[in-house]
Design a protein around this motif. Structure first.
Motif, PDB file in Angstrom:
ATOM      1  N   TYR A   1      12.025  -3.975  10.510  1.00  0.00           N
ATOM      2  CA  TYR A   1      12.284  -3.463  12.143  1.00  0.00           C
ATOM      3  C   TYR A   1      11.963  -1.716  11.999  1.00  0.00           C
ATOM      4  N   LYS A   2      12.080  -1.087  11.159  1.00  0.00           N
ATOM      5  CA  LYS A   2      11.946   0.333  11.346  1.00  0.00           C
ATOM      6  C   LYS A   2      10.593  -0.010  11.044  1.00  0.00           C
ATOM      7  N   LEU A   3       9.714  -0.067  10.708  1.00  0.00           N
ATOM      8  CA  LEU A   3       8.399  -0.157  10.547  1.00  0.00           C
ATOM      9  C   LEU A   3       7.547  -0.937  12.485  1.00  0.00           C
TER      10      LEU A   3
ATOM     11  N   ILE B   1       0.860  -1.075  -0.088  1.00  0.00           N
ATOM     12  CA  ILE B   1      -0.199   0.132  -0.207  1.00  0.00           C
ATOM     13  C   ILE B   1       0.728   1.091  -0.153  1.00  0.00           C
ATOM     14  N   GLU B   2       2.104   1.509   0.513  1.00  0.00           N
ATOM     15  CA  GLU B   2       2.673   2.361   1.251  1.00  0.00           C
ATOM     16  C   GLU B   2       3.686   2.407   0.021  1.00  0.00           C
ATOM     17  N   LYS B   3       4.301   1.791   0.342  1.00  0.00           N
ATOM     18  CA  LYS B   3       5.525   2.218  -1.124  1.00  0.00           C
ATOM     19  C   LYS B   3       5.445   1.229  -2.553  1.00  0.00           C
ATOM     20  N   ASN B   4       4.338   0.235  -3.060  1.00  0.00           N
ATOM     21  CA  ASN B   4       3.753  -0.108  -4.407  1.00  0.00           C
ATOM     22  C   ASN B   4       4.402  -0.584  -4.945  1.00  0.00           C
ATOM     23  N   TYR B   5       5.670  -1.884  -4.085  1.00  0.00           N
ATOM     24  CA  TYR B   5       5.792  -2.246  -4.862  1.00  0.00           C
ATOM     25  C   TYR B   5       5.408  -3.954  -5.614  1.00  0.00           C
TER      26      TYR B   5
ATOM     27  N   VAL C   1       2.256   4.480 -16.840  1.00  0.00           N
ATOM     28  CA  VAL C   1       3.117   3.818 -15.935  1.00  0.00           C
ATOM     29  C   VAL C   1       2.689   4.674 -14.784  1.00  0.00           C
ATOM     30  N   HIS C   2       2.472   3.203 -14.216  1.00  0.00           N
ATOM     31  CA  HIS C   2       2.175   3.395 -12.472  1.00  0.00           C
ATOM     32  C   HIS C   2       3.096   3.549 -11.625  1.00  0.00           C
ATOM     33  N   GLY C   3       4.607   4.111 -11.177  1.00  0.00           N
ATOM     34  CA  GLY C   3       6.049   3.405 -10.558  1.00  0.00           C
ATOM     35  C   GLY C   3       5.863   2.987  -9.674  1.00  0.00           C
ATOM     36  N   LYS C   4       6.563   2.986  -8.496  1.00  0.00           N
ATOM     37  CA  LYS C   4       7.149   2.634  -6.864  1.00  0.00           C
ATOM     38  C   LYS C   4       6.330   3.252  -6.515  1.00  0.00           C
ATOM     39  N   GLY C   5       6.769   4.132  -5.339  1.00  0.00           N
ATOM     40  CA  GLY C   5       5.781   4.452  -4.357  1.00  0.00           C
ATOM     41  C   GLY C   5       5.324   5.221  -4.531  1.00  0.00           C
ATOM     42  N   ASN C   6       3.813   5.051  -5.505  1.00  0.00           N
ATOM     43  CA  ASN C   6       2.325   5.310  -6.668  1.00  0.00           C
ATOM     44  C   ASN C   6       2.782   6.748  -7.027  1.00  0.00           C
ATOM     45  N   LYS C   7       4.305   6.829  -7.659  1.00  0.00           N
ATOM     46  CA  LYS C   7       4.890   8.025  -8.605  1.00  0.00           C
ATOM     47  C   LYS C   7       4.285   7.186 -10.422  1.00  0.00           C
TER      48      LYS C   7
END
Length: 300
Positions: free
Chosen positions: A85-87, A18-22, A171-177
């Protein structure tokens, strides 16, 4: 082991989606890396994620090297676990990130492999355009080379993202860009044939949907499906050696820069967040120009 371990993993996967759109391909690799660490925790008798300490990570690294993992692979796993772990710190699952204390020297950056123009010609010749699947494969290959988009991005293209009048794709890229990429006449003609003929044939018995590329059953084509198609085309061609589908993206960037495109434009087309990611192609371009010179200059 504490059941919160699997809950934390699901939380991380949701974050990546959702957040990173990987892409699903990337998420699967992250998931494998984290599950591998969970197995290590179990072997070491570590019951919960908040019990992991710096010393445990050093043992984990030693075990990776003993198992024959390259430094670059080990660094990738540590980077994945550091993000995990950061998350968990952000969500108050654990208090500290033990992986933030681990620093690994970066190895020499490997130059990306790419296809020379004559090699790409062999790949395009492996595509027949009589059958619906052949038309789809040719359109797929042409669009990937024309735009340099990632395989995961290609699988997400919808019909509405394609403007055939001006030959541009959203194109819908990484990070919803999002980014717009133009494509040339070869890709335009291949797409037109596929959309008007092959795609209609493939989805005639399926419930209608809006994905541009479809599988043999008429459903949306996944990133894994695209890789399978490209690998099959590579096998059918006369190409040999170590070849992978991502080389099409590398070829797109290399050929653009070899023919005078500026680095900022290539960065935007590729969807790179940092110019340093694009700069590697300047080194690749030098090799490309050298080989072209040696092959074509009468006095070489």
């Amino acid at each position: 082991m504490d059941e919160n371990v699997n809950i934390s993993l699901n939380l991380f996967i949701e974050y990546l989606q959702i957040e990173k759109n990987y892409s699903q391909y990337t998420i699967e690799h992250y998931q494998q890396d984290i599950k591998g660490f969970f197995m290590f925790m179990s072997e070491q008798g570590i019951k919960s994620l908040d019990k992991v300490e710096y010393f445990d990570i050093r043992i984990f690294l030693t075990k990776l090297y003993d198992q024959g993992y390259a430094r670059r692979t080990a660094a990738r796993k540590i980077s994945c676990l550091r993000s995990f772990y950061k998350l968990l710190v952000r969500e108050d699952v654990v208090k500290e990130n033990p992986f933030s204390l681990v620093s690994m020297p970066k190895g020499e950056k490997k130059l990306p492999n790419f296809f020379y123009e004559e090699e790409l010609s062999q790949l395009f010749e492996a595509c027949e355009t009589v059958s619906p699947l052949g038309q789809r494969n040719k359109a797929l290959l042409e669009l990937l080379y024309a735009t340099g988009m990632r395989v995961g991005e290609c699988s997400q293209i919808k019909m509405k993202d394609l403007d055939m009048d001006v030959s541009i794709v959203l194109v819908h890229g990484k990070g919803n860009k999002e980014r717009y990429i133009p494509f040339g006449s070869f890709a335009h003609d291949a797409l037109k044939l596929y959309i008007q003929n092959g795609r209609q044939e493939l989805i005639k018995d399926e419930k209608s949907h809006y994905h541009l590329f479809v599988n043999h059953r008429g459903g949306p084509l996944t990133a894994r499906g695209i890789r399978g198609i490209l690998n099959k085309l590579i096998d059918q061609s006369s190409l040999s050696g170590s070849i992978h589908p991502h080389m099409i993206r590398h070829s797109f960037a290399t050929h653009l820069m070899a023919n005078g495109a500026d680095m900022r434009t290539v960065q935007e087309l590729l969807g790179h967040a940092f110019l340093s990611s694009t700069q590697v192609y300047t080194h690749v371009t030098n090799e490309y120009l050298r080989k072209t010179y040696m092959n074509h200059h009468p006095r070489a």
